[in-house]
Motif scaffolding. Structure first.
Motif, PDB file in Angstrom:
ATOM      1  N   THR A  32      67.065 -73.715  21.804  1.00  0.00           N
ATOM      2  CA  THR A  32      66.052 -73.989  20.783  1.00  0.00           C
ATOM      3  C   THR A  32      66.641 -73.905  19.389  1.00  0.00           C
ATOM      4  N   THR A  83      68.902 -77.387  16.904  1.00  0.00           N
ATOM      5  CA  THR A  83      68.068 -77.759  15.757  1.00  0.00           C
ATOM      6  C   THR A  83      68.822 -77.398  14.478  1.00  0.00           C
ATOM      7  N   ASP A  93      58.424 -76.505  14.998  1.00  0.00           N
ATOM      8  CA  ASP A  93      59.080 -75.280  15.461  1.00  0.00           C
ATOM      9  C   ASP A  93      58.193 -74.101  15.094  1.00  0.00           C
ATOM     10  N   ASP A 145      59.343 -75.036  20.526  1.00  0.00           N
ATOM     11  CA  ASP A 145      59.561 -76.258  19.749  1.00  0.00           C
ATOM     12  C   ASP A 145      59.032 -77.466  20.504  1.00  0.00           C
TER      13      ASP A 145
END
Length: 453
Positions: A185, A189, A264, A290
């Motif tokens: 996650t 990102t 998110d 997310d």
């Protein structure tokens, strides 16, 4: 987009009024009396011993030794922004700089040296647009911005430059995180943004932070439209924090009609706090989820379409629990996460794989001699888990030992044959039948030495 730009223009015209109203007032301090040093992704220090009215110097050192049970022959770590080399002591990051203040003017310069200055810019393909090698220009900077603080409400900061994104909860700086190897996650990102942010603190416990940025972890713009987004953080007590980051942009090079959305969201709860106990002194957990998708130019969000293209989306979550002992001198963390990303548009590119040629419609999809297939319709599902033990003799030093297991549904991690050449050296000519050795899972042990002043 026009509405966003109009709103920014209106805000800028309002700035003189803000200054005239509040320049003489004593500033209010957001999060005052709120303990944040336990939070995942936050500075764990109570205070800075070198901070003064004008300068807050910063020094961070991140050294690690990591052992992969796959034993790749070239010592290369694949699929991580924190690690670069196996079975070697490496300087992952040396950060030097600080924050500067004069009256209401503010600035920050933080240099970065070490393997992260190579690993993180490698995942930004926007510099392929144009002649200048922006990844080389910016790679030794982690944060550099200049701004102004307005004494309105609990403060308004307007900053322009290169700053952290914090989408995915984890901090870019490992000394602030509960775990060393971030779950998918966070690791898939953005770590940074390049553009303008406005931090608005309407109350003591609330922050609203709009962004106008070049793009999704990108030094430049992939197309002709900037990305926009915002963070909202609510931290009403020392034991509870809730935040959301939301983003919209066009981040596929050469595909200006492909739109990206991402949300998110994180919750942090400290459910036990007895800081003077010699046994268990504190317990907390963090939960992050997310959701995102791309649509247009051949892909269709969450569903397959015969006319618009295959599904292309991102779903992930991670959860960690941390227990402190002996007046917060030791800590044990356990957790992990899951991720699915059809189209692989956020998957960190491994250094190479035998796969079809890149999509000819995407001129930035050229990483590696054997590029990882990220064409529409491809799948990527993965999960990970980790546990670690920390010793924190004081607020500036942290020693960590961590065990990590990661798995993917397709060959992705470096196997025994490595991803460079038959003998692991870049100088070795590649036989025609050689291909990078990628496998579906990996186990590793990480020993980290972290310092912050």
């Amino acid at each position: 987009m026009k509405k966003v730009l109009l709103a920014v223009c209106l805000f800028i015209t309002y700035i003189p009024a803000l200054y005239a109203q509040d320049s003489a007032k004593a500033p209010k301090i957001p999060w005052d009396n709120i303990e944040t040093n336990w939070q995942n992704g936050s500075d764990r220090r109570d205070s800075s011993i070198v901070h003064n009215k004008y300068v807050n110097p910063m020094v961070m050192i991140d050294l690690n030794y990591t052992h992969s049970f796959n034993h790749p022959n070239d010592n290369t770590v694949v699929g991580s922004t924190a690690l670069a080399r196996d079975n070697e002591m490496q300087l992952s990051q040396l950060s030097l700089g600080g924050e500067m203040f004069y009256e209401n003017a503010r600035a920050k310069v933080l240099l970065q040296l070490g393997t992260r200055s190579e690993v993180v810019p490698r995942n930004d393909l926007s510099p392929y647009r144009g002649q200048y090698k922006l990844a080389d220009v910016y790679r030794y900077l982690s944060e550099t911005y200049v701004g102004y603080h307005f004494n309105k409400w609990y403060g308004i900061n307007v900053d322009a430059g290169l700053f952290m994104s914090y989408i995915g909860l984890n901090s870019y700086y490992q000394v602030e995180n509960w775990e060393y190897q971030a779950s998918y996650t966070s690791d898939n990102t953005p770590w940074f943004f390049n553009g303008i942010r406005i931090q608005i603190f309407p109350t003591k416990y609330l922050k609203i932070e709009p962004w106008i940025i070049n793009g999704w972890q990108s030094y430049a713009m992939f197309n002709k439209r900037p990305g926009v987004g915002a963070n909202i953080t609510w931290n009403p007590t020392s034991s509870f924090k809730l935040l959301t980051n939301d983003y919209y942009g066009t981040d596929a090079g050469g595909l200006p009609h492909r739109q990206r959305f991402h949300s998110d969201n994180s919750l942090l709860v400290r459910y036990y706090n007895m800081p003077n106990e010699t046994g268990i002194s504190r317990m907390a957990f963090s939960l992050t989820g997310d959701l995102g998708f791309e649509t247009g130019d051949g892909v269709n969000g969450f569903s397959n379409s015969a006319t618009k293209g295959p599904a292309q989306y991102f779903l992930s979550s991670m959860i960690y629990n941390r227990t402190w002992f002996a007046k917060n001198k030791f800590a044990w963390t356990i957790g992990g996460g899951v991720m699915t990303n059809p189209g692989r548009y956020l998957v960190l590119l491994p250094t190479g794989e035998a796969s079809p040629l890149p999509d000819p419609n995407n001129p930035t999809q050229t990483e590696g001699k054997y590029p990882f297939d990220t064409s529409p319709g491809t799948t990527f599902k993965a999960w990970d888990c980790s546990t670690n033990f920390d010793w924190m003799p004081n607020q500036s030093v942290l020693f960590r030992i961590e065990y990590v297991h990661r798995h993917a549904n397709v060959p992705y991690f470096a196997g025994p044959g490595g991803v460079t050449s038959p003998d692991g050296y870049t100088t070795t000519p590649l036989p025609p039948d050689w291909r990078p050795d990628l496998v579906k899972s990996e186990d590793r042990i990480i020993v980290a030495f972290l310092f912050r002043l």
